[in-house]
Design a protein around this motif. Structure first.
Motif, PDB file in Angstrom:
ATOM      1  N   PRO A  11      37.762  46.277  44.122  1.00 49.27           N
ATOM      2  CA  PRO A  11      36.833  45.810  45.152  1.00 49.27           C
ATOM      3  C   PRO A  11      36.279  44.406  44.900  1.00 49.27           C
ATOM      4  N   LEU A  12      36.049  44.057  43.663  1.00 51.12           N
ATOM      5  CA  LEU A  12      35.457  42.755  43.355  1.00 51.12           C
ATOM      6  C   LEU A  12      36.489  41.649  43.145  1.00 51.12           C
ATOM      7  N   VAL A  13      37.632  41.989  42.606  1.00 55.14           N
ATOM      8  CA  VAL A  13      38.611  40.973  42.212  1.00 55.14           C
ATOM      9  C   VAL A  13      39.667  40.728  43.288  1.00 55.14           C
ATOM     10  N   HIS A  14      39.985  41.755  44.065  1.00 53.57           N
ATOM     11  CA  HIS A  14      41.066  41.663  45.055  1.00 53.57           C
ATOM     12  C   HIS A  14      40.564  42.016  46.456  1.00 53.57           C
ATOM     13  N   PRO A  15      39.765  41.163  47.070  1.00 55.13           N
ATOM     14  CA  PRO A  15      39.202  41.507  48.385  1.00 55.13           C
ATOM     15  C   PRO A  15      40.260  41.747  49.457  1.00 55.13           C
ATOM     16  N   GLY A  16      41.344  40.977  49.454  1.00 51.76           N
ATOM     17  CA  GLY A  16      42.401  41.186  50.442  1.00 51.76           C
ATOM     18  C   GLY A  16      43.075  42.522  50.270  1.00 51.76           C
ATOM     19  N   LEU A  17      43.471  42.830  49.058  1.00 46.99           N
ATOM     20  CA  LEU A  17      44.108  44.107  48.739  1.00 46.99           C
ATOM     21  C   LEU A  17      43.148  45.262  49.011  1.00 46.99           C
ATOM     22  N   GLU A 133      47.376  36.327  40.395  1.00 48.98           N
ATOM     23  CA  GLU A 133      46.530  35.179  40.035  1.00 48.98           C
ATOM     24  C   GLU A 133      45.047  35.526  40.109  1.00 48.98           C
ATOM     25  N   GLU A 134      44.665  36.421  41.019  1.00 48.22           N
ATOM     26  CA  GLU A 134      43.258  36.840  41.102  1.00 48.22           C
ATOM     27  C   GLU A 134      42.804  37.535  39.823  1.00 48.22           C
ATOM     28  N   ASP A 135      43.721  38.135  39.089  1.00 48.92           N
ATOM     29  CA  ASP A 135      43.376  38.837  37.847  1.00 48.92           C
ATOM     30  C   ASP A 135      43.115  37.899  36.670  1.00 48.92           C
ATOM     31  N   ILE A 136      43.565  36.665  36.752  1.00 54.00           N
ATOM     32  CA  ILE A 136      43.495  35.770  35.595  1.00 54.00           C
ATOM     33  C   ILE A 136      42.071  35.578  35.090  1.00 54.00           C
ATOM     34  N   PHE A 137      41.119  35.279  35.982  1.00 52.95           N
ATOM     35  CA  PHE A 137      39.763  35.016  35.514  1.00 52.95           C
ATOM     36  C   PHE A 137      39.124  36.251  34.895  1.00 52.95           C
ATOM     37  N   VAL A 138      39.501  37.438  35.380  1.00 49.60           N
ATOM     38  CA  VAL A 138      38.946  38.677  34.832  1.00 49.60           C
ATOM     39  C   VAL A 138      39.464  38.903  33.412  1.00 49.60           C
ATOM     40  N   VAL A 139      40.761  38.752  33.239  1.00 48.01           N
ATOM     41  CA  VAL A 139      41.370  38.968  31.930  1.00 48.01           C
ATOM     42  C   VAL A 139      40.858  37.924  30.931  1.00 48.01           C
ATOM     43  N   GLU A 140      40.795  36.671  31.350  1.00 47.97           N
ATOM     44  CA  GLU A 140      40.264  35.625  30.459  1.00 47.97           C
ATOM     45  C   GLU A 140      38.795  35.874  30.142  1.00 47.97           C
ATOM     46  N   GLY A 141      38.030  36.343  31.119  1.00 47.68           N
ATOM     47  CA  GLY A 141      36.618  36.654  30.877  1.00 47.68           C
ATOM     48  C   GLY A 141      36.434  37.806  29.911  1.00 47.68           C
ATOM     49  N   MET A 142      37.283  38.833  30.036  1.00 49.91           N
ATOM     50  CA  MET A 142      37.218  39.952  29.089  1.00 49.91           C
ATOM     51  C   MET A 142      37.501  39.463  27.666  1.00 49.91           C
ATOM     52  N   GLN A 143      38.501  38.623  27.533  1.00 49.63           N
ATOM     53  CA  GLN A 143      38.851  38.115  26.211  1.00 49.63           C
ATOM     54  C   GLN A 143      37.714  37.284  25.628  1.00 49.63           C
ATOM     55  N   LYS A 144      37.134  36.439  26.449  1.00 49.25           N
ATOM     56  CA  LYS A 144      36.003  35.625  25.995  1.00 49.25           C
ATOM     57  C   LYS A 144      34.823  36.510  25.595  1.00 49.25           C
ATOM     58  N   GLY A 145      34.543  37.518  26.416  1.00 45.08           N
ATOM     59  CA  GLY A 145      33.442  38.433  26.122  1.00 45.08           C
ATOM     60  C   GLY A 145      33.617  39.186  24.816  1.00 45.08           C
ATOM     61  N   ARG A 146      34.837  39.468  24.444  1.00 41.71           N
ATOM     62  CA  ARG A 146      35.084  40.183  23.188  1.00 41.71           C
ATOM     63  C   ARG A 146      34.698  39.352  21.965  1.00 41.71           C
ATOM     64  N   HIS A 147      34.572  38.059  22.147  1.00 43.60           N
ATOM     65  CA  HIS A 147      34.137  37.193  21.057  1.00 43.60           C
ATOM     66  C   HIS A 147      32.622  37.023  21.045  1.00 43.60           C
TER      67      HIS A 147
END
Length: 181
Positions: A11-17, A133-147
């Motif tokens: 719902p938050l990452v893929h509004p079109g889908l 491509e919509e998933d990229i910022f989520v995955v990068e944010g998760m990785q950053k958050g783990r640090h």
């Protein structure tokens, strides 16, 4: 892998889908020790302005008319299967901070036999490219958050994270056995 295994980010990452494939239309897929992911009951087949669609794979049951499944096969392959096409994503972890994805789309009938449908194949590829491509910022944010200083490992939701938990459990077992996943 985590992002692919769950559907609550839709719902938050893929509004079109999410406009036609809502969270409540999804279900978890768990095959302990082998694969996990999600399925949808509302796959919407792509058509052109004349109502033309790509041909379906042969021999499918009626459940595939509007269904699709998205499965992570451990350790690094993601599959998506719909009535008329499928895709495979191979994840190549370069190091702890970077992974390269290789995406391939496959259709029920090859382009050489149906060149008149190439416009639909191009549109379909663009749609999936947008989703991925919509998933990229989520995955990068998760990785950053783990640090982050206060990251404690998080917790799994029994209702939503079964497939993700199964992947983590599989990785932990591989490490425990002394294998590199």
């Amino acid at each position: 892998m985590e992002n692919y295994c769950e559907s609550y980010h839709l719902p938050l990452v893929h509004p079109g889908l999410n406009s036609y494939s809502r969270l409540e239309d999804h279900y978890n897929i768990d095959r302990y020790g082998h694969c996990s992911g999600q399925g949808t009951r509302v796959y919407r087949q792509l058509t052109d302005e004349n109502g033309t669609a790509m041909p379906d794979f042969a021999g499918l049951s009626d459940s595939w008319d509007e269904g699709g499944e998205y499965i992570a096969v451990y350790p690094n392959v993601l599959f998506g299967v719909q009535r008329d096409h499928a895709f495979a994503i191979v994840l190549d972890p370069v190091d702890c901070e970077r992974t390269i994805e290789q995406v391939e789309l496959y259709y029920a009938v090859e382009s050489a036999k149906t060149p008149e449908l190439d416009h639909l194949r191009r549109r379909n590829a663009e749609l999936w490219k947008t989703v991925f491509e919509e998933d990229i910022f989520v995955v990068e944010g998760m990785q950053k958050g783990r640090h982050g200083e206060f990251f404690d490992g998080g917790c799994f939701s029994p209702a939503m994270d079964g497939p993700t938990y199964n992947f983590h459990r599989w990785v932990a077992l591989q490490v425990e056995k002394g294998r590199t996943p």
